[in-house]
Design a protein around this motif. Structure first.
Motif, mmCIF file in Angstrom:
data_model
loop_
_atom_site.group_PDB
_atom_site.id
_atom_site.type_symbol
_atom_site.label_atom_id
_atom_site.label_comp_id
_atom_site.label_asym_id
_atom_site.label_seq_id
_atom_site.Cartn_x
_atom_site.Cartn_y
_atom_site.Cartn_z
ATOM 1 N N ALA A 83 0.832 -1.211 0.000
ATOM 2 C CA ALA A 83 0.000 0.000 0.000
ATOM 3 C C ALA A 83 0.861 1.254 0.000
ATOM 4 C CB ALA A 83 -0.936 -0.011 1.202
ATOM 5 N N ILE A 84 1.906 1.256 0.804
ATOM 6 C CA ILE A 84 2.798 2.418 0.881
ATOM 7 C C ILE A 84 3.500 2.631 -0.462
ATOM 8 C CG2 ILE A 84 4.931 3.270 1.938
ATOM 9 C CD1 ILE A 84 3.951 1.823 4.538
ATOM 10 N N LEU A 85 3.953 1.553 -1.080
ATOM 11 C CA LEU A 85 4.596 1.659 -2.390
ATOM 12 C C LEU A 85 3.634 2.251 -3.409
ATOM 13 C CD1 LEU A 85 6.971 1.112 -4.280
ATOM 14 C CD2 LEU A 85 6.093 -1.197 -4.571
ATOM 15 N N GLY A 86 2.390 1.803 -3.389
ATOM 16 C CA GLY A 86 1.379 2.354 -4.304
ATOM 17 C C GLY A 86 1.186 3.847 -4.098
ATOM 18 N N GLU A 87 1.168 4.266 -2.848
ATOM 19 C CA GLU A 87 1.035 5.699 -2.552
ATOM 20 C C GLU A 87 2.230 6.478 -3.074
ATOM 21 O OE1 GLU A 87 0.491 6.095 1.646
ATOM 22 O OE2 GLU A 87 -1.503 5.166 1.609
ATOM 23 N N ARG A 88 3.449 5.947 -2.890
ATOM 24 C CA ARG A 88 4.656 6.640 -3.366
ATOM 25 C C ARG A 88 4.659 6.762 -4.885
ATOM 26 N NH1 ARG A 88 7.803 3.251 0.350
ATOM 27 N NH2 ARG A 88 8.475 2.118 -1.495
ATOM 28 N N VAL A 89 4.269 5.708 -5.569
ATOM 29 C CA VAL A 89 4.240 5.740 -7.036
ATOM 30 C C VAL A 89 3.195 6.745 -7.515
ATOM 31 C CG1 VAL A 89 3.681 4.392 -9.102
ATOM 32 C CG2 VAL A 89 5.168 3.424 -7.339
ATOM 33 N N ALA A 90 2.007 6.723 -6.911
ATOM 34 C CA ALA A 90 0.954 7.676 -7.295
ATOM 35 C C ALA A 90 1.407 9.110 -7.057
ATOM 36 C CB ALA A 90 -0.329 7.388 -6.523
ATOM 37 N N TRP A 91 2.070 9.350 -5.920
ATOM 38 C CA TRP A 91 2.571 10.695 -5.632
ATOM 39 C C TRP A 91 3.622 11.102 -6.661
ATOM 40 C CZ3 TRP A 91 7.317 12.840 -4.732
ATOM 41 C CH2 TRP A 91 7.318 14.173 -4.311
ATOM 42 N N GLY A 92 4.534 10.184 -7.002
ATOM 43 C CA GLY A 92 5.571 10.472 -7.992
ATOM 44 C C GLY A 92 4.990 10.808 -9.353
ATOM 45 N N ARG A 93 3.981 10.079 -9.755
ATOM 46 C CA ARG A 93 3.342 10.359 -11.045
ATOM 47 C C ARG A 93 2.644 11.716 -11.024
ATOM 48 N NH1 ARG A 93 0.886 4.365 -12.059
ATOM 49 N NH2 ARG A 93 2.804 3.469 -12.859
ATOM 50 N N ALA A 94 1.916 11.997 -9.944
ATOM 51 C CA ALA A 94 1.227 13.289 -9.839
ATOM 52 C C ALA A 94 2.234 14.432 -9.821
ATOM 53 C CB ALA A 94 0.355 13.324 -8.584
ATOM 54 N N ASN A 95 3.318 14.250 -9.106
ATOM 55 C CA ASN A 95 4.347 15.289 -9.039
ATOM 56 C C ASN A 95 4.998 15.494 -10.404
ATOM 57 O OD1 ASN A 95 5.764 17.202 -7.379
ATOM 58 N ND2 ASN A 95 7.555 15.866 -7.541
ATOM 59 N N ALA A 96 5.254 14.407 -11.127
ATOM 60 C CA ALA A 96 5.839 14.514 -12.469
ATOM 61 C C ALA A 96 4.890 15.273 -13.402
ATOM 62 C CB ALA A 96 6.146 13.128 -13.024
ATOM 63 N N ARG A 97 3.585 14.981 -13.287
ATOM 64 C CA ARG A 97 2.619 15.720 -14.115
ATOM 65 C C ARG A 97 2.637 17.200 -13.764
ATOM 66 N NH1 ARG A 97 -0.429 11.110 -13.400
ATOM 67 N NH2 ARG A 97 -1.573 11.957 -11.640
ATOM 68 N N ARG A 98 2.690 17.491 -12.451
ATOM 69 C CA ARG A 98 2.701 18.885 -12.012
ATOM 70 C C ARG A 98 3.937 19.602 -12.554
ATOM 71 N NH1 ARG A 98 5.172 21.598 -8.163
ATOM 72 N NH2 ARG A 98 6.058 19.792 -7.133
ATOM 73 N N LEU A 99 5.069 18.904 -12.584
ATOM 74 C CA LEU A 99 6.315 19.490 -13.077
ATOM 75 C C LEU A 99 6.472 19.344 -14.590
ATOM 76 C CD1 LEU A 99 8.703 18.198 -10.282
ATOM 77 C CD2 LEU A 99 7.784 20.513 -10.536
ATOM 78 N N ARG A 100 5.469 18.716 -15.213
ATOM 79 C CA ARG A 100 5.469 18.472 -16.649
ATOM 80 C C ARG A 100 6.704 17.675 -17.095
ATOM 81 N NH1 ARG A 100 4.682 23.161 -15.564
ATOM 82 N NH2 ARG A 100 3.090 24.633 -15.921
ATOM 83 N N LYS A 101 6.972 16.623 -16.376
ATOM 84 C CA LYS A 101 8.111 15.768 -16.696
ATOM 85 C C LYS A 101 7.614 14.331 -16.853
ATOM 86 C CE LYS A 101 11.599 18.436 -14.260
ATOM 87 N NZ LYS A 101 12.626 18.403 -13.237
ATOM 88 N N ALA A 102 8.383 13.562 -17.562
ATOM 89 C CA ALA A 102 8.077 12.140 -17.682
ATOM 90 C C ALA A 102 8.376 11.485 -16.339
ATOM 91 C CB ALA A 102 8.930 11.516 -18.779
ATOM 92 N N HIS A 103 7.610 10.466 -16.011
ATOM 93 C CA HIS A 103 7.810 9.806 -14.725
ATOM 94 C C HIS A 103 8.345 8.394 -14.893
ATOM 95 C CE1 HIS A 103 6.538 7.438 -11.152
ATOM 96 N NE2 HIS A 103 7.139 8.437 -10.581
ATOM 97 N N GLY A 104 9.643 8.274 -15.029
ATOM 98 C CA GLY A 104 10.318 7.000 -14.946
ATOM 99 C C GLY A 104 9.915 5.914 -15.919
#
Length: 191
Positions: A142-163
């Motif tokens: 569950a924690i890993l899922g939260e980290r990945v979701a946060w990383g994707r949202a942050n990448a979208r906010r920064l307009r960058k590709a996410h890994g």
């Protein structure tokens, strides 16, 4: 004929890992399990290797035919010990699934050995340790899922590709992109 020192090994790796770290690969897990079995005087009669990329998570609920076959082998008495590299290789589905494994071991007069966790399910404190460790493994999913979701949202906010590797024929843009624009561009020369 089954003997008290007969064992099987179960290995699983949830993602394809290109790193060479021995303990992360299925081959590394099998090596460590074989060494543990040898140190305990066990005769490994079978190795169950799940297809790489198979998850043991409560979220995916994917079929794990090799794990089911290993449990069935324990149930039928084909071997008395199942050696796993770590308890979370067997299950990340929490106490319920772990309790079912332990019940099966009790019924079949068998045991599960976890190399990394230094666990033997036949010992008196095993049920409590397995309950705690299995819930920790479930929580990590569950924690890993939260980290990945946060990383994707942050990448979208920064307009960058996410890994992620861009699809065939595309590449990641090497400059900031305006809001709403894709961070990928066509790469016809690579197609």
């Amino acid at each position: 004929m089954t003997t008290p020192d007969s064992a099987a090994v179960y290995v699983r790796h949830s993602t394809v890992d290109t790193r060479q770290a021995l303990d992360r690969s299925m081959e590394g897990q099998e090596h460590e399990c074989q060494e543990k079995a040898k140190a305990l005087g066990l005769d490994v009669v079978e190795v169950f290797a799940e297809r790489e990329g198979t998850s043991a998570s409560h979220l995916s609920n994917k079929a794990r035919p090799e794990f089911e076959a290993a449990l069935e082998g324990l149930r039928r008495g084909e071997f008395k010990t199942l050696v796993v590299y770590a308890l979370d290789r067997a299950t990340r589905r929490g106490m319920g699934a772990a309790g079912e494994m332990l019940d099966l071991c009790d019924e079949a007069d068998a045991r599960i050995i976890s190399v990394r966790d230094n666990l033997d399910s036949s010992l008196p404190d095993a049920r409590l340790r397995v309950a705690i460790m299995s819930e920790m493994a479930r929580a990590e999913v569950a924690i890993l899922g939260e980290r990945v979701a946060w990383g994707r949202a942050n990448a979208r906010r920064l307009r960058k590709a996410h890994g992620r590797t861009p699809c065939f024929g595309w590449r990641t843009k090497d400059h900031e992109v305006p809001d709403g624009e894709s961070p990928y561009e066509g790469a016809p020369e690579e197609a």
